[in-house]
Write a protein that holds these residues in place. Structure first.
Motif, PDB file in Angstrom:
ATOM      1  N   GLU A 190      -4.802   0.140  -3.361  1.00  0.00           N
ATOM      2  CA  GLU A 190      -5.547   1.374  -3.116  1.00  0.00           C
ATOM      3  C   GLU A 190      -6.861   1.398  -3.908  1.00  0.00           C
ATOM      4  O   GLU A 190      -6.971   0.808  -4.973  1.00  0.00           O
ATOM      5  CB  GLU A 190      -4.702   2.610  -3.483  1.00  0.00           C
ATOM      6  N   GLY A 222       0.992   0.822 -12.768  1.00  0.00           N
ATOM      7  CA  GLY A 222       1.190   1.260 -11.394  1.00  0.00           C
ATOM      8  C   GLY A 222       1.089   0.136 -10.373  1.00  0.00           C
ATOM      9  O   GLY A 222       1.316   0.348  -9.192  1.00  0.00           O
ATOM     10  N   ALA A 264      -2.716  -3.620  -7.143  1.00  0.00           N
ATOM     11  CA  ALA A 264      -2.397  -2.575  -6.171  1.00  0.00           C
ATOM     12  C   ALA A 264      -3.546  -2.496  -5.168  1.00  0.00           C
ATOM     13  O   ALA A 264      -4.702  -2.712  -5.531  1.00  0.00           O
ATOM     14  CB  ALA A 264      -2.219  -1.243  -6.889  1.00  0.00           C
ATOM     15  N   LYS A 316      -8.164   3.660  -5.711  1.00  0.00           N
ATOM     16  CA  LYS A 316      -8.173   4.226  -7.060  1.00  0.00           C
ATOM     17  C   LYS A 316      -7.947   3.158  -8.131  1.00  0.00           C
ATOM     18  O   LYS A 316      -8.258   3.352  -9.291  1.00  0.00           O
ATOM     19  CB  LYS A 316      -7.174   5.381  -7.200  1.00  0.00           C
ATOM     20  N   TYR A 317      -7.439   2.000  -7.715  1.00  0.00           N
ATOM     21  CA  TYR A 317      -7.234   0.900  -8.664  1.00  0.00           C
ATOM     22  C   TYR A 317      -8.378  -0.112  -8.601  1.00  0.00           C
ATOM     23  O   TYR A 317      -8.308  -1.172  -9.212  1.00  0.00           O
ATOM     24  CB  TYR A 317      -5.929   0.164  -8.344  1.00  0.00           C
ATOM     25  N   TYR A 333       0.852  -1.195   0.000  1.00  0.00           N
ATOM     26  CA  TYR A 333       0.000   0.000   0.000  1.00  0.00           C
ATOM     27  C   TYR A 333       0.886   1.243   0.000  1.00  0.00           C
ATOM     28  O   TYR A 333       1.884   1.306   0.707  1.00  0.00           O
ATOM     29  CB  TYR A 333      -0.862  -0.048   1.267  1.00  0.00           C
ATOM     30  N   MET A 334       0.512   2.218  -0.827  1.00  0.00           N
ATOM     31  CA  MET A 334       1.298   3.453  -0.892  1.00  0.00           C
ATOM     32  C   MET A 334       0.401   4.641  -0.559  1.00  0.00           C
ATOM     33  O   MET A 334      -0.577   4.892  -1.273  1.00  0.00           O
ATOM     34  CB  MET A 334       1.858   3.649  -2.299  1.00  0.00           C
ATOM     35  N   ASP A 335       0.784   5.372   0.474  1.00  0.00           N
ATOM     36  CA  ASP A 335       0.013   6.548   0.912  1.00  0.00           C
ATOM     37  C   ASP A 335      -0.250   7.526  -0.223  1.00  0.00           C
ATOM     38  O   ASP A 335      -1.352   8.048  -0.363  1.00  0.00           O
ATOM     39  CB  ASP A 335       0.785   7.307   2.003  1.00  0.00           C
ATOM     40  N   ASN A 336       0.772   7.743  -1.014  1.00  0.00           N
ATOM     41  CA  ASN A 336       0.648   8.770  -2.058  1.00  0.00           C
ATOM     42  C   ASN A 336      -0.260   8.341  -3.209  1.00  0.00           C
ATOM     43  O   ASN A 336      -0.508   9.094  -4.131  1.00  0.00           O
ATOM     44  CB  ASN A 336       2.033   9.179  -2.564  1.00  0.00           C
ATOM     45  N   GLN A 337      -0.738   7.094  -3.166  1.00  0.00           N
ATOM     46  CA  GLN A 337      -1.658   6.618  -4.191  1.00  0.00           C
ATOM     47  C   GLN A 337      -3.096   6.650  -3.664  1.00  0.00           C
ATOM     48  O   GLN A 337      -4.005   6.111  -4.267  1.00  0.00           O
ATOM     49  CB  GLN A 337      -1.311   5.180  -4.594  1.00  0.00           C
ATOM     50  N   ASP A 338      -3.282   7.218  -2.497  1.00  0.00           N
ATOM     51  CA  ASP A 338      -4.578   7.148  -1.828  1.00  0.00           C
ATOM     52  C   ASP A 338      -4.918   8.510  -1.224  1.00  0.00           C
ATOM     53  O   ASP A 338      -4.822   8.709  -0.020  1.00  0.00           O
ATOM     54  CB  ASP A 338      -4.499   6.067  -0.739  1.00  0.00           C
ATOM     55  N   GLU A 339      -5.306   9.435  -2.087  1.00  0.00           N
ATOM     56  CA  GLU A 339      -5.574  10.812  -1.642  1.00  0.00           C
ATOM     57  C   GLU A 339      -6.633  10.870  -0.549  1.00  0.00           C
ATOM     58  O   GLU A 339      -6.568  11.669   0.364  1.00  0.00           O
ATOM     59  CB  GLU A 339      -6.044  11.670  -2.823  1.00  0.00           C
TER      60      GLU A 339
END
Ligand code: ADP
Ligand code: MG
Length: 376
Positions: free
Chosen positions: A327, A109, A325, A329-330, A32-38
């Motif tokens: 998040e 991504g 991924a 958004k995916y 999980y990537m913080d910057n991919q999850d506004e």
């Protein structure tokens, strides 16, 4: 939205059971990537064990959808573990004159390039597999009476054109089949390599070329398939100098998110064909091989599958690593990728939230996704 639904519509007479090998399907979930999850929603998918994962059901957030695969690699999985479980076991076959292919599938991504190429401190499948092939060849007993030579080709399929990455000025190359049903590309550069460093010397600049070009050409790298071929030729030292060729394809596929443009109702050939015919056809070929019943595997319908005709199914060994991924958004890309990769899924009436994700705002997530659905 299930690619397999498409394949099942192909008429299959009863009793047709042409025996071809299955494509092994592994799924790799990247961290999980913080910057991919506004919106800070946390992950929407998680692993359960070494073969199962679950994703929140967007139709009903109190349910999850559970999927089963040949292998599931969780976010903690190292490059080495992916290689050992999904790739290393098929490599010895190459030295015996059999073919193999390894694909990284999934949305842009989600970690395809990380899985295949990796980085210098976390090398991926490609450097590990090439290193292992050299190691296997070296370990061959001199007394067995065979000489080995290793060659590489590197090409890109972009807009159904076959382009030689080791000879960047070349034009679209034709794909042919010889009398023994081996697939070949006349004019494609085949460079003999005698060590790993020699491989690197050719591979690295060619990969960089591709990446540089991608920023200019509308994210070409996410729309094209990068195909590395490692060819091992084994020649008998004494008469009759019998020769066996084994091919290993290592493929970083185009982003699967293109499929989403066909909407949620199902992948329609007419619409998606122009977007990425090779990716769409690959999914039909894999479906048809893995359902084990199709009479006609539609290899000829795209460049990628035509190229792989002798290295996917039949006596070949194939692995598809589906990268996903976590998040939101995916979410739909993940859902589509999982539905493509899996033959079985199960809706489980159990909220995703209760265990690892303590404060996941399920309701908000659900509403966002409803908005997302009508928008696509
Ligand atoms: P793709 O090729 O599918 O578009 P990338 O491989 O470029 O995706 O991955 C997207 C980003 O996520 C990159 O910054 C990559 O380094 C990172 N990443 C992907 N998979 C992993 C992983 N398993 N562990 C750590 N970082 C990863
Ligand atoms: Mg990539």
């Amino acid at each position: 939205w299930r690619s397999s639904d498409m394949a099942q519509r192909v008429a299959v007479p009863d009793g047709a059971n042409k025996k071809t090998s299955r494509v092994r399907v592994a799924v790799r979930l990247r961290p999980y990537m913080d910057n991919q999850d506004e919106k800070d929603l946390g992950p929407c998918v998680r692993g359960l064990d070494s073969q199962n994962l679950e994703i929140i059901n967007w139709r009903n957030a109190t349910e999850t959808v559970k999927y089963h695969f040949d292998a599931f690699h969780g976010e903690q999985t190292t490059q080495q573990e992916v290689f050992l479980s999904s790739v290393k076991p098929i490599l010895p076959h190459i030295l015996k004159g059999q073919n193999a292919s390894v694909f990284a599938y999934g949305p842009t991504g989600a970690g395809k390039t990380h899985t295949m190429m990796g980085s210098s401190d976390q090398p991926g499948v490609i450097p590990r597999a090439v290193g292992e092939v050299f190691k296997l060849v070296k370990a061959k007993d001199e007394d067995e009476g065979w000489d080995y030579s290793i060659g590489m080709s590197y090409l890109e399929i972009y807009n159904e054109k076959v382009l030689d990455l080791l000879s960047p000025s070349s034009q679209d190359l034709p794909i042919r089949e010889d009398k023994d049903k081996n697939i070949l590309i006349p004019g494609l550069t085949l460079t003999t390599i005698s060590s790993f460093s020699e491989f690197d010397k050719h591979f690295v600049p060619a990969s960089l070329n591709r990446t540089t070009a991608s920023t200019k050409l509308n994210q070409r790298s996410s729309r094209s398939h990068a195909v590395l071929l490692i060819k091992v030729v084994r020649t008998q030292r004494v008469l009759p100098h019998r020769q066996l060729t084994g091919k290993l394809y290592l493929i970083d596929l185009a982003g699967s998110e293109d499929n989403r443009r066909t909407g949620n109702q199902g992948i329609r050939l007419k619409e998606s064909g122009a977007i990425n015919l090779s990716l769409f056809t690959l999914s039909k070929v894999v479906d048809s091989l893995n359902s084990g019943t199709a009479v006609r595997v539609p290899y000829r319908d795209s460049k990628l599958t035509r190229l792989l005709q002798d290295s996917l199914g039949g006596s070949a060994h194939s692995v598809m690593i589906t990268n996903i991924a976590p998040e939101y958004k995916y979410y739909f890309d993940t859902f589509n990728a999982l539905n493509f990769a899996s033959k079985s899924k199960l809706i489980v009436n159990k909220p995703f939230t209760c265990e690892t994700v303590a404060v996941l705002p399920v309701k908000r997530a659900k509403e966002d996704h409803k908005a997302g659905v009508s928008g696509t």
